[in-house]
Design a protein around this motif. Structure first.
Motif, PDB file in Angstrom:
ATOM      1  N   ILE A 198       0.814  -1.224   0.000  1.00 44.05           N
ATOM      2  CA  ILE A 198       0.000   0.000   0.000  1.00 44.05           C
ATOM      3  C   ILE A 198       0.847   1.273   0.000  1.00 44.05           C
ATOM      4  N   ARG A 199       2.157   1.125  -0.114  1.00 41.63           N
ATOM      5  CA  ARG A 199       3.047   2.279   0.014  1.00 41.63           C
ATOM      6  C   ARG A 199       2.704   3.411  -0.961  1.00 41.63           C
ATOM      7  N   TYR A 200       2.350   3.071  -2.208  1.00 42.04           N
ATOM      8  CA  TYR A 200       2.119   4.096  -3.227  1.00 42.04           C
ATOM      9  C   TYR A 200       0.636   4.334  -3.494  1.00 42.04           C
ATOM     10  N   GLU A 201      -0.211   3.804  -2.623  1.00 40.54           N
ATOM     11  CA  GLU A 201      -1.634   4.053  -2.766  1.00 40.54           C
ATOM     12  C   GLU A 201      -1.998   5.396  -2.143  1.00 40.54           C
ATOM     13  N   HIS A 202      -3.197   5.863  -2.448  1.00 42.64           N
ATOM     14  CA  HIS A 202      -3.668   7.132  -1.891  1.00 42.64           C
ATOM     15  C   HIS A 202      -3.723   7.021  -0.367  1.00 42.64           C
ATOM     16  N   PRO A 203      -3.360   8.092   0.362  1.00 43.20           N
ATOM     17  CA  PRO A 203      -3.378   8.041   1.829  1.00 43.20           C
ATOM     18  C   PRO A 203      -4.711   7.597   2.418  1.00 43.20           C
ATOM     19  N   GLN A 204      -5.818   7.897   1.717  1.00 47.57           N
ATOM     20  CA  GLN A 204      -7.118   7.475   2.244  1.00 47.57           C
ATOM     21  C   GLN A 204      -7.253   5.963   2.193  1.00 47.57           C
ATOM     22  N   ILE A 205      -6.705   5.344   1.139  1.00 52.37           N
ATOM     23  CA  ILE A 205      -6.697   3.880   1.050  1.00 52.37           C
ATOM     24  C   ILE A 205      -5.827   3.313   2.167  1.00 52.37           C
ATOM     25  N   GLN A 206      -4.680   3.932   2.393  1.00 55.61           N
ATOM     26  CA  GLN A 206      -3.795   3.488   3.465  1.00 55.61           C
ATOM     27  C   GLN A 206      -4.495   3.589   4.820  1.00 55.61           C
ATOM     28  N   ALA A 207      -5.270   4.660   5.006  1.00 56.86           N
ATOM     29  CA  ALA A 207      -5.987   4.848   6.269  1.00 56.86           C
ATOM     30  C   ALA A 207      -7.037   3.759   6.468  1.00 56.86           C
ATOM     31  N   ILE A 208      -7.722   3.376   5.398  1.00 57.12           N
ATOM     32  CA  ILE A 208      -8.723   2.313   5.491  1.00 57.12           C
ATOM     33  C   ILE A 208      -8.058   1.006   5.899  1.00 57.12           C
ATOM     34  N   VAL A 209      -6.909   0.721   5.308  1.00 53.25           N
ATOM     35  CA  VAL A 209      -6.181  -0.500   5.656  1.00 53.25           C
ATOM     36  C   VAL A 209      -5.768  -0.472   7.120  1.00 53.25           C
ATOM     37  N   MET A 210      -5.220   0.649   7.587  1.00 54.52           N
ATOM     38  CA  MET A 210      -4.795   0.763   8.980  1.00 54.52           C
ATOM     39  C   MET A 210      -5.975   0.559   9.930  1.00 54.52           C
ATOM     40  N   SER A 211      -7.141   1.051   9.540  1.00 55.64           N
ATOM     41  CA  SER A 211      -8.331   0.913  10.378  1.00 55.64           C
ATOM     42  C   SER A 211      -8.820  -0.524  10.415  1.00 55.64           C
ATOM     43  N   TYR A 212      -8.600  -1.250   9.316  1.00 53.41           N
ATOM     44  CA  TYR A 212      -9.113  -2.617   9.207  1.00 53.41           C
ATOM     45  C   TYR A 212      -8.224  -3.611   9.946  1.00 53.41           C
ATOM     46  N   LEU A 213      -6.918  -3.377   9.935  1.00 52.88           N
ATOM     47  CA  LEU A 213      -5.993  -4.295  10.586  1.00 52.88           C
ATOM     48  C   LEU A 213      -6.137  -4.235  12.103  1.00 52.88           C
ATOM     49  N   ASP A 214      -5.728  -5.291  12.778  1.00 51.89           N
ATOM     50  CA  ASP A 214      -5.652  -5.249  14.234  1.00 51.89           C
ATOM     51  C   ASP A 214      -4.619  -4.195  14.623  1.00 51.89           C
ATOM     52  N   SER A 215      -4.837  -3.560  15.775  1.00 53.31           N
ATOM     53  CA  SER A 215      -4.014  -2.410  16.136  1.00 53.31           C
ATOM     54  C   SER A 215      -2.533  -2.745  16.258  1.00 53.31           C
ATOM     55  N   ASP A 216      -2.207  -3.959  16.757  1.00 53.20           N
ATOM     56  CA  ASP A 216      -0.791  -4.289  16.895  1.00 53.20           C
ATOM     57  C   ASP A 216      -0.125  -4.472  15.536  1.00 53.20           C
ATOM     58  N   GLN A 217      -0.852  -5.083  14.585  1.00 55.58           N
ATOM     59  CA  GLN A 217      -0.296  -5.236  13.243  1.00 55.58           C
ATOM     60  C   GLN A 217      -0.196  -3.883  12.548  1.00 55.58           C
TER      61      GLN A 217
END
Length: 339
Positions: A129-148
């Motif tokens: 996700i490094r080169y994806e739009h920051p909003q996409i990155q934010a969605i991924v961060m929200s979906y993952l478990d907090s430790d990951q």
């Protein structure tokens, strides 16, 4: 250990029972069960299986007897299947660990592209996700478990890290189109693409949970940067975070419950770099003998790596958050409680 201790071993936890059951089923059947579990569940059960030692015949028979009793209650295949699955998995994994798996089985949820990320190493997720739009990155961060998510965000540049965390804090829900776009990127078809319902995701609490899992230096830099942009948001995040020094504010009885769940060697390492107030709070909530032994261990311990101290502190905080989520303890300070 006395002979009496050998005759009366420690009670099995739900995780131990699941591990014993899987090991008695054989590789093929156990593999079929594991296929339906999420990455966290597989990791925890697998770790429990690897750590099984000195399991007595009586304990194995007890686990199998309980399982067979649950099966024997059924009057026929397909009759009361939902309740049977819920009871069986809750008995095997414990209520909390079983809930997510139960929902996936009973609701027929297919694995999505987002789900596959949970099985991947943090660096690999960051690279994807490094080169994806920051909003996409934010969605991924929200979906993952907090430790990951905390591990993934470490691989971002500081400016990107800040942007993403601010976006996560602002997230409340995500439209299906956004999830569809993300799954397309991952070359997976989103199973809920026909849904018109939004998905709750993100928020300040998610940011706080991720921040709790960052290294202290990374967390400090990121918090400072957030406050420079939005001081109120930074303070709100800090209010929702729970760090090791906050243990000094935990009620004595709750702290005693927490300490019973922590390994002595983990506690010794965590206290090596702890504030004096935290150390004294913990000494106070131990027996006199245990406190003396812990003081001796701290004095005898030589220099240790900061990373080792932080790892031990995070392990204890993880236990604390689990107990708090279960309702076993309250992590709020005494000042926040009703009088």
């Amino acid at each position: 250990m006395s002979d009496e201790d050998d005759l009366y071993p420690e009670p099995l936890t739900a995780l131990d029972r699941a591990a014993i059951l899987l090991m008695t089923l054989g590789e093929s059947d156990a593999a079929q069960i594991l296929k339906h579990m999420g990455p966290k569940e597989v990791q925890k059960v697998g770790l429990a299986m690897s750590q099984l030692q000195n399991v007595t015949r009586a304990q194995v028979e007890e686990v199998l007897a309980d399982f067979l009793e649950a099966v024997g209650e059924q009057t026929g295949l397909g009759v009361g299947a939902d309740s049977y699955i819920r009871r069986m998995l809750s008995e095997a994994l414990g209520e909390d660990k079983a809930n997510g798996l139960i929902d996936r089985i009973l609701l027929g949820g297919n694995t999505t592209g987002l789900d596959t990320l949970k099985w991947m190493e943090p660096r690999a997720v960051a690279d994807i996700i490094r080169y994806e739009h920051p909003q996409i990155q934010a969605i991924v961060m929200s979906y993952l478990d907090s430790d990951q998510a905390g591990e993934v965000v470490k691989f971002f540049d500081p400016k990107v890290r800040l942007d993403v965390m601010l976006r996560v804090a602002a997230l409340e829900s995500v439209q299906p189109q956004a999830l569809q776009e993300l799954n397309d990127i991952l070359e997976k078809q989103f199973s809920g693409s026909g849904s018109t319902q939004t998905t709750s995701m993100g928020g300040v609490k998610v940011v706080a949970d991720i921040m709790n899992n960052l290294d202290s230096n990374v967390e400090g830099d990121l918090m400072e940067a957030i406050k420079e942009i939005d001081e109120a948001l930074g303070e709100e995040i800090e209010d929702l975070m729970f760090v090791f020094d906050n243990l000094v504010d935990v009620d004595d009885r709750d702290l005693q419950t927490l300490l019973r769940e922590v390994k002595p060697e983990t506690l010794t390492m965590a206290l090596k770099g702890a504030d004096t107030r935290v150390q004294e709070k913990i000494f106070k909530n131990m027996s006199k003998r245990a406190a003396e032994l812990l003081r001796d261990d701290l004095e005898a311990q030589g220099p240790v790596r900061v990373s080792e101290v932080e790892t031990s502190q995070k392990e204890i905080l993880g236990v604390a958050r689990r107990l708090a989520e279960d309702g076993t303890i309250n992590l709020s300070s005494g000042a926040d409680q009703m009088i």
